[in-house]
Design a protein around this motif. Structure first.
Motif, PDB file in Angstrom:
ATOM      1  N   ALA A  47      43.866  40.912  31.210  1.00 33.49           N
ATOM      2  CA  ALA A  47      42.927  42.034  31.173  1.00 33.49           C
ATOM      3  C   ALA A  47      42.432  42.370  32.582  1.00 33.49           C
ATOM      4  O   ALA A  47      42.309  43.549  32.943  1.00 33.49           O
ATOM      5  CB  ALA A  47      41.748  41.696  30.257  1.00 33.49           C
ATOM      6  N   ASN A  48      42.140  41.348  33.389  1.00 33.48           N
ATOM      7  CA  ASN A  48      41.689  41.585  34.768  1.00 33.48           C
ATOM      8  C   ASN A  48      42.765  42.259  35.598  1.00 33.48           C
ATOM      9  O   ASN A  48      42.477  43.157  36.403  1.00 33.48           O
ATOM     10  CB  ASN A  48      41.274  40.272  35.422  1.00 33.48           C
ATOM     11  CG  ASN A  48      39.975  39.741  34.876  1.00 33.48           C
ATOM     12  OD1 ASN A  48      39.227  40.460  34.217  1.00 33.48           O
ATOM     13  ND2 ASN A  48      39.713  38.467  35.129  1.00 33.48           N
ATOM     14  N   LEU A  49      44.013  41.823  35.441  1.00 34.56           N
ATOM     15  CA  LEU A  49      45.113  42.450  36.175  1.00 34.56           C
ATOM     16  C   LEU A  49      45.304  43.899  35.769  1.00 34.56           C
ATOM     17  O   LEU A  49      45.560  44.766  36.604  1.00 34.56           O
ATOM     18  CB  LEU A  49      46.404  41.654  35.974  1.00 34.56           C
ATOM     19  CG  LEU A  49      46.458  40.291  36.658  1.00 34.56           C
ATOM     20  CD1 LEU A  49      47.720  39.543  36.234  1.00 34.56           C
ATOM     21  CD2 LEU A  49      46.428  40.450  38.157  1.00 34.56           C
ATOM     22  N   GLU A  50      45.166  44.177  34.479  1.00 34.18           N
ATOM     23  CA  GLU A  50      45.298  45.554  33.988  1.00 34.18           C
ATOM     24  C   GLU A  50      44.170  46.436  34.529  1.00 34.18           C
ATOM     25  O   GLU A  50      44.404  47.567  34.967  1.00 34.18           O
ATOM     26  CB  GLU A  50      45.294  45.566  32.457  1.00 34.18           C
ATOM     27  CG  GLU A  50      45.481  46.925  31.848  1.00 34.18           C
ATOM     28  CD  GLU A  50      46.836  47.532  32.131  1.00 34.18           C
ATOM     29  OE1 GLU A  50      46.935  48.776  32.129  1.00 34.18           O
ATOM     30  OE2 GLU A  50      47.798  46.781  32.365  1.00 34.18           O
ATOM     31  N   ALA A  51      42.936  45.908  34.539  1.00 36.60           N
ATOM     32  CA  ALA A  51      41.797  46.670  35.073  1.00 36.60           C
ATOM     33  C   ALA A  51      41.981  46.929  36.567  1.00 36.60           C
ATOM     34  O   ALA A  51      41.683  48.022  37.056  1.00 36.60           O
ATOM     35  CB  ALA A  51      40.502  45.926  34.817  1.00 36.60           C
ATOM     36  N   ALA A  52      42.481  45.950  37.297  1.00 41.78           N
ATOM     37  CA  ALA A  52      42.717  46.123  38.733  1.00 41.78           C
ATOM     38  C   ALA A  52      43.796  47.169  38.974  1.00 41.78           C
ATOM     39  O   ALA A  52      43.690  47.972  39.909  1.00 41.78           O
ATOM     40  CB  ALA A  52      43.106  44.799  39.366  1.00 41.78           C
ATOM     41  N   ARG A  53      44.837  47.172  38.136  1.00 40.11           N
ATOM     42  CA  ARG A  53      45.906  48.164  38.270  1.00 40.11           C
ATOM     43  C   ARG A  53      45.359  49.565  38.029  1.00 40.11           C
ATOM     44  O   ARG A  53      45.667  50.503  38.775  1.00 40.11           O
ATOM     45  CB  ARG A  53      47.042  47.852  37.304  1.00 40.11           C
ATOM     46  CG  ARG A  53      48.266  48.752  37.484  1.00 40.11           C
ATOM     47  CD  ARG A  53      49.317  48.527  36.421  1.00 40.11           C
ATOM     48  NE  ARG A  53      48.839  48.781  35.075  1.00 40.11           N
ATOM     49  CZ  ARG A  53      48.668  50.009  34.552  1.00 40.11           C
ATOM     50  NH1 ARG A  53      48.903  51.079  35.277  1.00 40.11           N
ATOM     51  NH2 ARG A  53      48.237  50.159  33.332  1.00 40.11           N
ATOM     52  N   LYS A  54      44.508  49.725  37.018  1.00 43.62           N
ATOM     53  CA  LYS A  54      43.919  51.038  36.729  1.00 43.62           C
ATOM     54  C   LYS A  54      43.015  51.500  37.871  1.00 43.62           C
ATOM     55  O   LYS A  54      43.026  52.668  38.242  1.00 43.62           O
ATOM     56  CB  LYS A  54      43.125  50.986  35.422  1.00 43.62           C
ATOM     57  CG  LYS A  54      43.998  50.958  34.189  1.00 43.62           C
ATOM     58  CD  LYS A  54      43.163  50.959  32.942  1.00 43.62           C
ATOM     59  CE  LYS A  54      44.048  50.898  31.698  1.00 43.62           C
ATOM     60  NZ  LYS A  54      43.261  50.843  30.467  1.00 43.62           N
ATOM     61  N   ARG A  55      42.206  50.585  38.416  1.00 46.51           N
ATOM     62  CA  ARG A  55      41.337  50.952  39.535  1.00 46.51           C
ATOM     63  C   ARG A  55      42.152  51.367  40.746  1.00 46.51           C
ATOM     64  O   ARG A  55      41.781  52.275  41.491  1.00 46.51           O
ATOM     65  CB  ARG A  55      40.432  49.778  39.904  1.00 46.51           C
ATOM     66  CG  ARG A  55      39.293  49.609  38.948  1.00 46.51           C
ATOM     67  CD  ARG A  55      38.309  48.539  39.308  1.00 46.51           C
ATOM     68  NE  ARG A  55      38.233  48.239  40.701  1.00 46.51           N
ATOM     69  CZ  ARG A  55      37.958  47.031  41.178  1.00 46.51           C
ATOM     70  NH1 ARG A  55      37.758  46.027  40.370  1.00 46.51           N
ATOM     71  NH2 ARG A  55      37.874  46.833  42.474  1.00 46.51           N
ATOM     72  N   LYS A  56      43.278  50.697  40.951  1.00 50.97           N
ATOM     73  CA  LYS A  56      44.134  51.038  42.087  1.00 50.97           C
ATOM     74  C   LYS A  56      44.748  52.417  41.897  1.00 50.97           C
ATOM     75  O   LYS A  56      44.835  53.201  42.848  1.00 50.97           O
ATOM     76  CB  LYS A  56      45.225  49.981  42.246  1.00 50.97           C
ATOM     77  CG  LYS A  56      45.990  50.088  43.522  1.00 50.97           C
ATOM     78  CD  LYS A  56      46.916  48.912  43.686  1.00 50.97           C
ATOM     79  CE  LYS A  56      47.609  48.965  45.032  1.00 50.97           C
ATOM     80  NZ  LYS A  56      48.474  47.816  45.245  1.00 50.97           N
ATOM     81  N   GLU A  61      39.293  51.549  43.923  1.00 50.93           N
ATOM     82  CA  GLU A  61      39.339  50.300  44.680  1.00 50.93           C
ATOM     83  C   GLU A  61      39.321  50.569  46.183  1.00 50.93           C
ATOM     84  O   GLU A  61      38.599  49.925  46.935  1.00 50.93           O
ATOM     85  CB  GLU A  61      40.586  49.498  44.311  1.00 50.93           C
ATOM     86  CG  GLU A  61      40.688  48.170  45.008  1.00 50.93           C
ATOM     87  CD  GLU A  61      41.940  47.401  44.612  1.00 50.93           C
ATOM     88  OE1 GLU A  61      42.072  46.271  45.113  1.00 50.93           O
ATOM     89  OE2 GLU A  61      42.759  47.907  43.859  1.00 50.93           O
ATOM     90  N   ALA A  62      40.102  51.549  46.622  1.00 52.38           N
ATOM     91  CA  ALA A  62      40.146  51.881  48.045  1.00 52.38           C
ATOM     92  C   ALA A  62      38.796  52.425  48.520  1.00 52.38           C
ATOM     93  O   ALA A  62      38.334  52.106  49.619  1.00 52.38           O
ATOM     94  CB  ALA A  62      41.241  52.903  48.316  1.00 52.38           C
ATOM     95  N   ARG A  63      38.148  53.239  47.675  1.00 55.23           N
ATOM     96  CA  ARG A  63      36.828  53.781  48.023  1.00 55.23           C
ATOM     97  C   ARG A  63      35.799  52.661  48.149  1.00 55.23           C
ATOM     98  O   ARG A  63      35.021  52.638  49.103  1.00 55.23           O
ATOM     99  CB  ARG A  63      36.367  54.770  46.942  1.00 55.23           C
ATOM    100  CG  ARG A  63      36.460  56.209  47.345  1.00 55.23           C
ATOM    101  CD  ARG A  63      35.701  57.119  46.398  1.00 55.23           C
ATOM    102  NE  ARG A  63      35.787  56.772  44.990  1.00 55.23           N
ATOM    103  CZ  ARG A  63      36.691  57.231  44.139  1.00 55.23           C
ATOM    104  NH1 ARG A  63      37.617  58.060  44.554  1.00 55.23           N
ATOM    105  NH2 ARG A  63      36.682  56.886  42.873  1.00 55.23           N
TER     106      ARG A  63
END
Length: 167
Positions: A47-56, A61-63
């Motif tokens: 779930a954390n990896l999926e959330a990080a992928r969506k934020r990217k 994430e960059a902001r």
């Protein structure tokens, strides 16, 4: 028994214990509770990896990273200026003048300080409370080793200048 459990994970074969599905050799058996905890941890990681992928993908994430870098750079600049805490300081002019006079007296009577420190007893306490005005006076009066003009006093010509004044 080690090797009684086998799992293919990311193209690699992982061996472990069948009783608790632990893949750490010579570890203690945690039973069914350990197996459930391992499954929950794996689901949480996915779930954390999926959330990080969506934020990217969204660009958030960059902001966030850029904002953190900007605030860190701003705080570092203030720390370098004030030598520690990053805060806006307002100085009282009368206290600053008194602190400058005390700092001047300390620099002119520098030899006496050395004698006092050597004769100081073991249990003597010193006042360590330093005001912003005293700190500013120290910054203004301290000798700077990197200053090439430190040896030249006001209104004095330095040797080797050929009669030219410093500008």
């Amino acid at each position: 028994v080690w090797g009684s459990y086998c799992k293919v994970h990311d193209g690699h074969i992982v061996w472990g214990y069948a009783c608790c599905a632990s893949t750490t050799r010579n570890s203690y058996c945690v039973g069914e509770a350990g197996r459930e905890a391992a499954l929950q941890a794996e689901e949480q990681m996915k779930a954390n990896l999926e959330a990080a992928r969506k934020r990217k993908e969204d660009g958030t994430e960059a902001r966030e990273r850029a904002e953190r870098a900007a605030t860190a750079a701003e705080k570092e600049g203030k720390r370098a200026q004030w030598g520690g805490d990053a805060r806006d300081v307002e100085l009282d002019k009368d206290k600053l003048k008194a602190a400058m006079e005390a700092e001047e007296a300390k620099w002119t009577d520098g030899a006496n300080d050395e004698d006092d420190d050597r004769k100081r007893k073991y249990n003597v306490t010193h006042s360590v409370d330093v005001t912003e005005e005293e700190m500013e006076a120290y910054r203004l009066k301290r000798p700077r080793a990197a200053d090439p003009m430190a040896h030249v006093k006001a209104g004095e010509k330095a040797a080797g200048t050929g009669g030219y004044d410093y500008v």
